[in-house]
Structures are given as structure tokens and as C-alpha cells.
Design a protein around this motif. Sequence first.
Motif: not given
Length: 109
Positions: A51-73, A93-98
Motif C-alpha cells: 500500500l501507499l504510505v499516506d496520511e491515513r496509513f501514517l496516523r494508523e501506524a502511529l496509533r497502533n503499530p501492531r496492526k500492520d507492521p512493515i515487512n523487513g522491520y 502529536q499524531i497529526a503533527a508527526l504525520a
Amino acid sequence: TPHQQLIAQGAHLIVADGCAACHLMRAGQGIGPSLASFAGHHVTLAGGHRLLVDERFLREALRNPRKDPINGYDPTPMIRAVERLHLSSRPQQIAALAAFIEQIGPEPG
């Protein structure tokens, strides 16, 4: 503008919260993906979905990094950082980081 202030806040958090140690390294050398080549690019998740790393993905990954970890990390350092920083309960803070991560990504095409 308010958006520029959000980006500046995100830049500050990246450094102050220690995110830079894992994410602002040259590609292939960091514990996590380099933010300089992250937003606006496609990633493959551990489950094989791409998938494309966009604002939605970033916000969700910052909220819940367990949900969809990135392959290789290994997601453990990100999970620990999110828990230590209590990001799941800090939407500003999530909004600012994203916003910052998106800003350092490629120019929209």
C-alpha cells in the motif's frame, strides 16, 4: 499557517522524542524505514499486502503499530516508542508527526 505550525511541531517531536535515531538514517541503515523516502511510496506489510504510505496509513501506524507492521522491520521498537510516548491518546502529536513525515516525502505528482 496552522499546517506549517503542525509540521514544525512534528519536526520537533521527531527529534525530541527520539524518532530520528531510527527513522532519519540513510535508506537501509535504520532500525525503521527512512522517513526521507517513506511518505508517498509503496510499502509491503508483513502480511504481504502492498500500500501507499499516506496520511491515513501514517496516523494508523502511529496509533497502533501492531496492526500492520512493515515487512523487513521488527515492529517492537516502534511499539515500545508509541507506548512510551502514549501516542494512542495524543491525537495532536499524531497529526503533527504525520504532517511532518508527509512534508518530507516526495512532491505530489
